[in-house]
Design a protein around this motif. Structure first.
Motif, short mmCIF file in Angstrom:
data_model
loop_
_atom_site.label_atom_id
_atom_site.label_comp_id
_atom_site.label_asym_id
_atom_site.label_seq_id
_atom_site.Cartn_x
_atom_site.Cartn_y
_atom_site.Cartn_z
N UNK A 74 0.86 -1.18 0.00
CA UNK A 74 0.00 0.00 0.00
C UNK A 74 0.89 1.23 0.00
N UNK A 75 0.33 2.35 -0.39
CA UNK A 75 1.13 3.58 -0.41
C UNK A 75 1.59 3.94 1.00
N UNK A 76 0.88 3.47 2.01
CA UNK A 76 1.29 3.80 3.38
C UNK A 76 2.67 3.21 3.72
N UNK A 77 3.08 2.19 2.96
CA UNK A 77 4.38 1.58 3.22
C UNK A 77 5.54 2.42 2.68
N UNK A 78 5.24 3.41 1.86
CA UNK A 78 6.32 4.23 1.30
C UNK A 78 6.19 5.68 1.76
N UNK A 79 5.36 5.92 2.76
CA UNK A 79 5.19 7.26 3.35
C UNK A 79 5.62 7.16 4.81
N UNK A 80 6.48 8.08 5.23
CA UNK A 80 7.03 7.98 6.57
C UNK A 80 5.94 8.03 7.64
N UNK A 81 5.04 9.00 7.53
CA UNK A 81 3.99 9.17 8.53
C UNK A 81 2.63 9.31 7.85
N UNK A 82 2.06 8.19 7.38
CA UNK A 82 0.79 8.28 6.66
C UNK A 82 -0.39 8.44 7.62
N UNK A 83 -1.47 8.94 7.09
CA UNK A 83 -2.73 8.92 7.82
C UNK A 83 -3.39 7.56 7.57
N UNK A 105 16.29 12.07 2.00
CA UNK A 105 15.23 13.08 2.06
C UNK A 105 13.91 12.38 2.35
N UNK A 106 13.29 12.76 3.44
CA UNK A 106 12.02 12.15 3.85
C UNK A 106 10.95 13.23 3.89
N UNK A 107 9.84 12.97 3.21
CA UNK A 107 8.72 13.91 3.23
C UNK A 107 7.85 13.63 4.45
N UNK A 108 7.59 14.65 5.22
CA UNK A 108 6.75 14.48 6.41
C UNK A 108 5.45 15.27 6.22
N UNK A 109 4.41 14.91 6.96
CA UNK A 109 3.10 15.54 6.73
C UNK A 109 3.09 17.02 7.10
N UNK A 126 -7.16 19.80 11.67
CA UNK A 126 -5.70 19.65 11.58
C UNK A 126 -5.08 21.01 11.89
N UNK A 127 -3.77 21.00 12.20
CA UNK A 127 -2.99 22.23 12.17
C UNK A 127 -1.95 22.08 11.08
N UNK A 128 -1.68 23.16 10.37
CA UNK A 128 -0.59 23.11 9.38
C UNK A 128 0.73 23.26 10.13
N UNK A 129 1.67 22.37 9.89
CA UNK A 129 2.91 22.35 10.68
C UNK A 129 3.71 23.65 10.53
N UNK A 130 4.25 24.11 11.65
CA UNK A 130 5.15 25.27 11.58
C UNK A 130 6.57 24.83 11.25
N UNK A 131 6.86 23.55 11.41
CA UNK A 131 8.13 22.96 10.97
C UNK A 131 7.99 21.45 11.17
N UNK A 132 8.87 20.66 10.55
CA UNK A 132 8.77 19.20 10.74
C UNK A 132 9.46 18.74 12.02
N UNK A 133 9.62 19.62 12.99
CA UNK A 133 10.43 19.33 14.19
C UNK A 133 10.10 17.99 14.83
N UNK A 134 8.83 17.78 15.18
CA UNK A 134 8.49 16.53 15.86
C UNK A 134 8.75 15.34 14.96
N UNK A 135 8.39 15.48 13.68
CA UNK A 135 8.57 14.35 12.77
C UNK A 135 10.04 13.98 12.62
N UNK A 136 10.89 15.00 12.50
CA UNK A 136 12.29 14.64 12.26
C UNK A 136 12.89 14.01 13.50
N UNK A 137 12.45 14.41 14.67
CA UNK A 137 12.96 13.76 15.86
C UNK A 137 12.43 12.32 15.97
#
Lengths: 634, 634
Positions: free
Chosen positions: A596-605, B235-239, B263-274
């Motif tokens: 699934x696409x969730x397997x290639x997304x770091x933090x999917x919904x 490079x990792x894309x975060x939500x 939802x809130x729009x992220x002010x930075x990927x801080x939590x995700x990158x940690x």
């Protein structure tokens, strides 16, 4: 020596590829058998591949090179206090003092410690009474200073990249301890997806996730290199806070502190990239974050990534050639040499019953219309047969039920093989039998032409699944890309005509004369690229003439004044242009053989747009609501 | 021959660099003088540089290569129906049949046509009575097929990249006509910013915008190459759709169809990158879109881009070294060889009165505290002098007024040079005079220590502007990067302690013992990189210990349960890690010598977050509001 052998035994469990999660069979070596009585005490956690499967490096000319480990010129240790990764040590490092950092993957008998990081596993050995491994829980983060030693020849582990060496520990520092672990990092006891997503920070340590994220980064980087370094494209970032695009998908809205005024989150950079063309940025691309509020549909993410490309002074062939070269030189799996197959929408529909046919197997319709001479003048009537091997025998009730559902959904008549003569008469039955192989059964769909196609298309996929699961269908293991072209410009919608792609798609020049009289017959210059039944991208030659654009908006019942900025961009000297967008999530899913696409997304919904990790979406404060001039209602 | 000469004359107007918009002086050649009587009929629109100023290519080892034109191995004509760009033709193309596409930049006497695209200008000549240039408005998009001819030696235009050739037109096709043009593309009559933003699709054709967008793409690509190809980053894309981060900037909210949930729009990927660090993705970066609702502040964009980096098993020195190497090898302007200067927050404050000092000029404070022995035990008291050249004379009322405002804002006392003796006594006055050069005047600020510093810091910038405009200050033309370190961990806020950077910043290990007793004295492991008075990036070593993190959240009065997912990520075996984020908009602004970040963003919002192009934000339909369970209120 027992413990030593045990330790090696652990490492002889076969490393397998990305699909390792479903492979639980260990390769039994002589040593394993020797210690067979205790072998089940050992978790099969080495059933993984860190960095071994990894990267396919292709030159831009299409030659491929499989890189098993991190390429030599990449240094993954710069700016850190480790000297090597856990996947790096080889016999030539023998005698070297090294510092490794990582997670305790396993320890045994207070002597052996298997250290893991993103790059691999290294066996470390305690040589010092001051270090007590038994106090260290799994997944503890440690720093080890020690000396690389060669393993005795008979203890070399050929299946492990670092299997020829081990590190004699001089000093062990605990960098961070473990207070909880939601699940073990064992492929054979992999947790359910919901739990994995809830604790994604642990789940990401699984080698498949490491692999998938790295393949994703790698593919996108190679795409950028192709576009920028070989073909002079410019990556331009466009806004995501914009105004609503009429006639598209549902867009998220973002309240502002201006009372009653909202941004919309863009569903794609479509308008911006066309305005860039007018602005002379003639070779644009962007790895673009896009938003669609389709959270009620399964397997959709509210935000997703597309490789968005547009160029000026080009045509349909230009874009198709570009994407073929791009995919051929950057997709990590092998693809057929371009040009890819091209079929028209009509061909796709009448042969496979879908606009995204899976061509890795051969099931194809036969057009039966000529068997119904009384309908020969009825343009709307269609009759198609799907032949498939008789070997599979009579369909079970479950399958017949499914097929009945499809027929109902598409309001058409479906006739199963065994009922053909009864329902369609002996003549027609005999005629059909003459069109297929003796070894074939057939299912027939009749009715409104397009409905009959779509219905039989769904049946085709169902039958393919059935045949596959019985090993009665030859399925190509390679990816089969194809282009679908000549889509209709308009579709019949609930309230008049709707666009098939989007309102900015150019009509086919040969059909321009039909725009007023028979709009539904007008083909467009749109194209989709399809891989194994997945639409992985689509685009079109765009309308660059302002009058034609206004005309099409009017046909679609969209007030051109809502797009005046866009129409003006065409009026100010906008060059002819065309473009495409590739769905990166789906493309990488295919590249990684992921489920699934969730397997290639770091933090999917998860489904319904919820984030199992943080609990988003959440309620917000009254103060925030007040600031944004909104209240919540039922 | 007259017309021919005229045409050449036009091309002899000097091409100048990016700052050309303010350069209107043409270089007068012999020919120009000959035709001086008509020279003013010609717009000076060639006062531009397409692709000539362009790209600085640096090897990763720091050697630089100035690339005047598109590098030879980049082909900007693939997948199009042009054969060459308008900046490409040279004498070696003589006799060649070519196809060019572009915009009519200028035409004259129905014979000469200057064709422009993103890559340059080419002079085309009509050789055919069927082509009537006078009918073609400026900015019309045309395709020209023709033959390359060498210009006679005396008509070569040395200032134009294609100045040695011209194209004899065989065929001219109008690809798109111009129905309106909001302004002319003439640097000497450049429209106001509001109009430019409203018609950005035309404004982007100005060479500075073309240059800026290309520099931006180029710099980001080189940063990616540095991180991925040399140092193994992923490079990792975060939500961007996430939940609110407590204690940060104001975040945009996005209603969902779940009643009352946002939802809130992220002010930075801080939590995700940690969390990625905890997940074993030990070398992460992302060119990340971030959102802050600071639309009420001038020169802020509601969405912006940062190069977000995080790595495990590192420390402060690791990150600083990495960024120095990254900037040194990818910034398009020359930088001093690393290591860059490092100063503490305290030094920055007491020497320059700001945490982002501009060190391209020398103005520096003198600490006067010892001149006030009665305050020697008062930790909170500070007195500083800013010496500057007497040459500038007495400050005018306007400046004195400004300085009075600063004093009021920071609640401290400011004494101008001429009032020192009067206000502070003869002894102090004489003592101060002994500390500065005879040629220097001084301004003194006294009061609460930090306030005195900040006040004198604003005065420093004001005086620097004044001196600069009078050519009395030596200002380095190069970019002067520096690190500011040892920030305080906490600041005094309205409701107790606030974080100086963000709640995940690690305290300085040497100050840990002060955390309970004197939290305001605790330094952090945060760092900012500053260039010429701009904070272009900041980061820190993070807290990786869950207990310490909870303690800090408690000190900040943030309920740790609102961040339970994050705390859990630390509890599950999170390695020590550190990171940084660079503000790409500001960095590229510096690289391009641009006046505002809006000059390096393709489609910026104007002040107050409005989009002059589309009119966003807009009102939305009642149907949308109903779907998202919201209503608008006062």
């Amino acid at each position: 020596m027992l413990s030593r052998n045990l330790c090696l035994y652990r490492s002889t469990v076969k490393y397998c590829s990305i699909s390792s999660c479903c492979m639980k069979t260990s390769v039994h070596t002589h040593r394993q058998r020797t210690f067979a009585n205790i072998s089940y005490e050992f978790p099969q956690h080495e059933n993984i591949t860190y960095n071994r499967s990894s990267f396919v490096k292709k030159s831009l000319h299409g030659t491929k090179q499989l890189v098993d480990d991190v390429p030599e010129d990449i240094n993954c240790n710069t700016f850190t206090y480790r000297t090597h990764t856990c996947g790096e040590l080889r016999p030539e490092h023998g005698g070297k003092m090294v510092t490794l950092c990582g997670w305790v993957q396993f320890s045994r008998l207070s002597k052996f410690l298997l250290l893991r990081d993103a790059y691999g596993l290294t066996q470390c050995i305690v040589n010092n009474d001051n270090i007590n491994l038994s106090d260290i829980p799994l997944e503890t983060v440690v720093k080890i200073e020690g000396t690389v030693a060669l393993r005795p020849k008979d203890m070399i582990n050929q299946t492990m990249a670092t299997g020829e060496v081990e590190v004699i520990i001089d000093k062990l520092d605990i960098l961070n301890s473990v207070h909880m672990l939601p699940f073990n990092l064992r492929n054979y006891q992999k947790p359910k997806e919901q739990l994995r997503l809830q604790h994604r920070y642990v789940d990401l340590r699984f080698p498949e996730m490491q692999h998938n994220l790295r393949v994703r980064s790698h593919m996108l980087h190679n795409m950028r290199r192709f576009l920028i370094e070989s073909h002079g494209f410019v990556e331009v970032e466009t806004p995501t806070l914009f105004c609503r695009t009429p006639g598209g998908a549902r867009e998220f809205v973002v309240p502002t502190h201006h009372e009653g005024l909202f941004y919309s989150l863009v569903q794609s950079p479509q308008q911006f990239k066309q305005m860039l063309m007018s602005g002379g940025v003639d070779r644009y691309f962007q790895v673009a974050r896009c938003y669609r509020d389709e959270t009620t549909r399964p397997d959709r993410q509210p935000e997703f990534t597309q490789l968005d490309i547009e160029l000026s002074f080009t045509n349909l062939d230009g874009v198709l050639t570009m994407i073929e070269e791009l995919l051929y030189s950057t997709f990590v799996k092998s693809l057929p040499k371009p040009p890819f197959k091209r079929i028209t929408y009509r061909e796709a529909l009448t042969n496979y019953g879908t606009d995204k046919p899976n061509l890795t197997y051969d099931l194809k319709f036969i057009n039966l219309k000529k068997l119904f001479p009384e309908k020969s003048n009825d343009e709307n009537f269609g009759a198609y047969a799907l032949p498939y091997t008789k070997e599979i025998g009579k369909l079970t009730t479950k399958y017949k039920e499914k097929i009945r559902e499809f027929a109902k959904k598409h309001s058409c008549k479906v006739v199963l093989s065994e009922n053909i003569t009864k329902e369609l008469g002996t003549d027609v039955g005999r005629h059909i039998q003459s069109l297929v192989k003796d070894s074939d059964a057939t299912i027939i769909a009749l009715g409104e032409d397009e409905n009959a196609c779509l219905c039989l298309g769904e049946i085709r996929e169902l039958i393919a699944l059935l045949l596959k699961s019985n090993n009665m269908l030859q399925v190509k293991s390679d990816v089969e890309p194809l282009w679908v072209v000549d889509f209709p410009l308009f579709l019949k919608g609930e309230n008049g005509l709707e666009t098939c792609h989007h309102p900015f798609t150019s009509p086919h020049p040969a059909d321009l004369h039909l725009l007023d009289s028979e709009p539904l017959k007008v083909r467009s210059l749109a194209y989709d690229v399809v891989m194994n039944g997945n639409e992985i991208g689509g685009g079109s030659v765009r309308v660059h003439n302002a009058e034609l654009q206004e005309k099409i908006l009017n046909i679609l019942n969209i007030d051109p004044s809502t797009l005046s900025h866009f129409i003006n961009a065409l009026k100010c000297g906008c060059p002819p242009h065309a473009g495409i967008a590739l769905g990166i999530d789906r493309l990488v899913t295919l590249a990684c053989n992921a489920e699934s696409i969730r397997e290639v997304i770091a933090f999917p919904k998860s489904h319904d747009g919820r984030d199992p990790l943080s609990g988003a979406p959440n309620s917000i404060s009254d103060e925030d609501k007040k600031y944004y001039h909104i209240t919540t209602v039922k």
